[in-house]
Design an enzyme around this catalytic site. Structure first.
Site, mmCIF file in Angstrom:
data_model
loop_
_atom_site.group_PDB
_atom_site.id
_atom_site.type_symbol
_atom_site.label_atom_id
_atom_site.label_comp_id
_atom_site.label_asym_id
_atom_site.label_seq_id
_atom_site.Cartn_x
_atom_site.Cartn_y
_atom_site.Cartn_z
ATOM 1 N N ARG A 79 0.855 -1.179 0.000
ATOM 2 C CA ARG A 79 0.000 0.000 0.000
ATOM 3 C C ARG A 79 0.892 1.230 0.000
ATOM 4 O O ARG A 79 1.683 1.420 0.935
ATOM 5 C CB ARG A 79 -0.892 -0.038 1.251
ATOM 6 C CG ARG A 79 -1.752 1.151 1.365
ATOM 7 C CD ARG A 79 -2.646 1.178 2.592
ATOM 8 N NE ARG A 79 -3.128 2.540 2.624
ATOM 9 C CZ ARG A 79 -3.201 3.302 3.693
ATOM 10 N NH1 ARG A 79 -2.901 2.835 4.883
ATOM 11 N NH2 ARG A 79 -3.595 4.544 3.594
ATOM 12 N N HIS A 123 -2.725 10.980 0.917
ATOM 13 C CA HIS A 123 -2.220 10.750 2.279
ATOM 14 C C HIS A 123 -1.619 12.080 2.746
ATOM 15 O O HIS A 123 -0.430 12.193 2.983
ATOM 16 C CB HIS A 123 -1.211 9.607 2.274
ATOM 17 C CG HIS A 123 -0.936 9.010 3.624
ATOM 18 N ND1 HIS A 123 -1.079 7.670 3.893
ATOM 19 C CD2 HIS A 123 -0.505 9.566 4.777
ATOM 20 C CE1 HIS A 123 -0.754 7.427 5.154
ATOM 21 N NE2 HIS A 123 -0.394 8.566 5.717
ATOM 22 N N GLU A 168 -7.104 8.410 6.396
ATOM 23 C CA GLU A 168 -7.380 9.119 7.650
ATOM 24 C C GLU A 168 -7.783 10.572 7.417
ATOM 25 O O GLU A 168 -7.083 11.499 7.861
ATOM 26 C CB GLU A 168 -6.152 9.038 8.574
ATOM 27 C CG GLU A 168 -5.738 7.608 8.890
ATOM 28 C CD GLU A 168 -4.544 7.523 9.830
ATOM 29 O OE1 GLU A 168 -3.978 8.565 10.196
ATOM 30 O OE2 GLU A 168 -4.170 6.395 10.205
ATOM 31 N N ASN A 295 -7.374 1.605 10.059
ATOM 32 C CA ASN A 295 -6.042 1.891 10.613
ATOM 33 C C ASN A 295 -6.191 1.859 12.129
ATOM 34 O O ASN A 295 -6.866 2.716 12.712
ATOM 35 C CB ASN A 295 -5.560 3.283 10.182
ATOM 36 C CG ASN A 295 -5.277 3.362 8.693
ATOM 37 O OD1 ASN A 295 -5.467 2.390 7.957
ATOM 38 N ND2 ASN A 295 -4.822 4.516 8.236
ATOM 39 N N TYR A 297 -4.355 1.499 15.949
ATOM 40 C CA TYR A 297 -3.135 1.511 16.770
ATOM 41 C C TYR A 297 -3.434 1.319 18.255
ATOM 42 O O TYR A 297 -2.653 0.717 18.967
ATOM 43 C CB TYR A 297 -2.374 2.828 16.581
ATOM 44 C CG TYR A 297 -1.763 2.939 15.194
ATOM 45 C CD1 TYR A 297 -0.485 2.456 14.944
ATOM 46 C CD2 TYR A 297 -2.483 3.472 14.140
ATOM 47 C CE1 TYR A 297 0.065 2.517 13.676
ATOM 48 C CE2 TYR A 297 -1.942 3.545 12.860
ATOM 49 C CZ TYR A 297 -0.668 3.064 12.636
ATOM 50 O OH TYR A 297 -0.121 3.112 11.386
ATOM 51 N N GLU A 354 -3.580 -0.339 8.282
ATOM 52 C CA GLU A 354 -2.395 0.086 9.054
ATOM 53 C C GLU A 354 -2.467 -0.500 10.451
ATOM 54 O O GLU A 354 -3.517 -0.485 11.088
ATOM 55 C CB GLU A 354 -2.318 1.613 9.224
ATOM 56 C CG GLU A 354 -1.848 2.356 8.024
ATOM 57 C CD GLU A 354 -1.669 3.856 8.286
ATOM 58 O OE1 GLU A 354 -1.410 4.268 9.437
ATOM 59 O OE2 GLU A 354 -1.819 4.613 7.312
HETATM 60 O O1 IFM Z 1 2.679 7.637 10.150
HETATM 61 C C1 IFM Z 1 1.297 7.633 10.347
HETATM 62 C C2 IFM Z 1 0.582 7.489 9.022
HETATM 63 O O2 IFM Z 1 0.945 8.479 8.123
HETATM 64 C C3 IFM Z 1 -0.908 7.558 9.218
HETATM 65 N N1 IFM Z 1 -1.334 6.633 10.238
HETATM 66 C C4 IFM Z 1 -0.632 6.618 11.489
HETATM 67 C C5 IFM Z 1 0.869 6.498 11.229
HETATM 68 C C6 IFM Z 1 1.614 6.466 12.573
HETATM 69 O O3 IFM Z 1 1.390 7.628 13.288
#
Ligand code: IFM
Length: 451
Positions: A79, A123, A168, A295, A297, A354
């Site tokens: 990606r 992006h 995002e 995405n 985290y 992500e």
């Molecule tokens: O680096 C970023 C990415 O550009 C978008 N998602 C989160 C990642 C980590 O912060």
């Protein structure tokens, strides 16, 4: 059906994700014009240590080596994002053949290595020329994005099937125009509201442009930053606050795309700011998706807080949590999120676009980069993906953020997310132990006990 050898379906996409400004460098080469991130990073005081993406991981010149590393890892998907000002330096008008040619070669290079390209159109690196005409708060930017999407899909649509319109958009709209910590660095709630609506509308217009231009099957979606939101206590006030926080961070972008409406809690709070919505917009934004990109985290624990303007909701740091350099590590949140998305929004397919961990990696005396903590993070998150799939949730792939150490926006180069270490002084690449681990997982599945 799960393949007996790996526990994942044989057509599962195993990949890494990157973005143009974070890795490419070569910001003034082959006709590329500045983006808002060039302007922002060259404004003193905006980025840690005043760093910028001028050179980054020099991927623009080293892409073949980088694709070889990806292939050596056994990835079957990659990606990456396209830089709008490389393709259309003025944001609209004449296509820059050299800029688009770079991505054309990249796509061919991936296909030659048996790797499926997943193209992200946006992006965050908006062409500065578009910002100068008003940027995302201006409705005219929607048409310019459609023109850009059409130009890219026209050229690559004979070989690319998988498209992500926006990455995002919350951070482009809210980070860039309200919080001010992202380019273009404005703090203006009305501008942020308009920007966010236009990002959503531009997603739908670009999706249609891609489907028109594609000369083969086109699968179109977008990648949202999503968090597992939980109330800090069972009190009614905290539960309500978590609901508002969820509407702000998750549903602001999810609900319009998946349901054709903004969350009621937000609509009510935004009302005094006026509305950018024109008749027909919400139906357009509700354009069907082929997949939803997730995405993930971390989670957000939220309590009621009168002192926080607008939302009256604040995040709480859990006392006994496990933390990375940036966030709490909470793997079950990925299952909770996938399960919730599947039940509440019925997407045709989910992709984890992500997931990854920032560390202060460094080579040891032998020149190896041992990143066991990242391996543990990835293994535990992948186990949650497997758990979701075992419940019948369709997850089609998993992309590690990121292939290479790169420019982490306002944090500069202080955070390393790559499976491949980059020595930014020499541009030497060293696959970390997580790259070898990922290779083994792709071949043989997760080791026993990774949960
Ligand atoms: O680096 C970023 C990415 O550009 C978008 N998602 C989160 C990642 C980590 O912060």
């Amino acid at each position: 059906m799960a393949s007996p050898s790996t526990g994942f379906p044989s057509d599962f996409f195993w990949g890494c994700a990157t973005s143009a400004y974070q890795i490419e460098g070569a910001v003034a080469e082959d006709g590329r014009a500045p983006s808002i991130w060039d302007t922002f990073t060259h404004t003193p005081g905006t980025i840690a240590a005043n760093e910028n993406g001028d050179v980054a991981a020099d991927h623009y010149h080293r892409w073949q080596e980088d694709l070889d590393l990806l292939q050596a890892m056994g990835a079957n998907a990659y990606r990456f994002s396209i830089s709008w000002p490389r393709v259309l330096p003025q944001g609209k008008g004449k296509v820059n053949a050299a800029g688009l040619g770079f991505y054309d070669r990249l796509v061919d290079g991936l296909l030659a290595r048996g790797i499926t390209p997943f193209v992200t159109l946006f992006h965050w690196d908006l062409a500065q020329a578009v910002q100068d005409r008003g940027g995302w708060p201006a409705r005219a930017t929607v048409a310019e994005f459609e023109e850009y999407a059409r130009a890219v899909a026209h050229r690559l649509g004979d070989r690319v099937t998988w498209w992500i319109t926006h990455n995002e958009p919350f951070f482009s709209g809210v980070g860039g125009y309200f919080l001010g910590n992202f380019a273009p660095g404005l703090v203006d709630p009305v501008a942020a509201l308009h920007a966010s609506h236009h990002l959503l509308l531009s997603h739908a217009r670009a999706a249609r442009a891609i489907r028109d231009e594609a000369r083969g099957p086109a699968k179109v979606g977008l990648a949202l930053s999503l968090s597992a939101v939980q109330p800090a206590s069972s009190s009614e006030a905290d539960v309500q606050a978590a609901g508002r926080f969820d509407a702000f961070t998750n549903r602001w972008f999810l609900d319009p795309v998946m349901r054709g409406e903004y969350p009621a809690e937000l609509a009510q709070r935004f009302a005094p700011l006026g509305t950018p919505i024109e008749p027909g917009d919400m139906q357009e934004i509700h354009e069907p998706l082929d997949f939803l990109g997730v995405n993930y985290y971390s989670r957000s624990i939220v309590r009621h807080d009168d002192a926080t303007p607008f939302l009256e909701a604040a995040q709480v740091k859990p006392e006994h949590g496990e933390f990375s350099l940036m966030w709490e590590v909470y793997p079950p949140g990925l299952f909770e999120l996938l399960d919730r998305l599947w039940r509440d929004y019925h997407p045709p397919l989910l992709l984890v676009t992500e997931n990854g961990m920032p560390l202060a990696d460094a080579p040891d005396g032998r020149g190896h980069v041992e990143d066991g903590e990242r391996i543990s993070y990835l293994a535990r998150h992948l186990a949650q993906v497997q758990r979701a799939m075992a419940r019948g949730i369709r997850v089609g792939g998993y992309f590690v953020w990121s292939l290479l150490d790169n420019f982490e926006w306002a944090l500069g180069y202080s955070m390393r997310f790559g499976l491949v270490y980059v020595d930014f002084a020499s541009q030497k690449r060293i696959p970390k132990s997580s790259a070898e681990w990922f290779h083994r997982v792709i071949q043989h599945g997760l080791p026993q006990g990774a949960s």
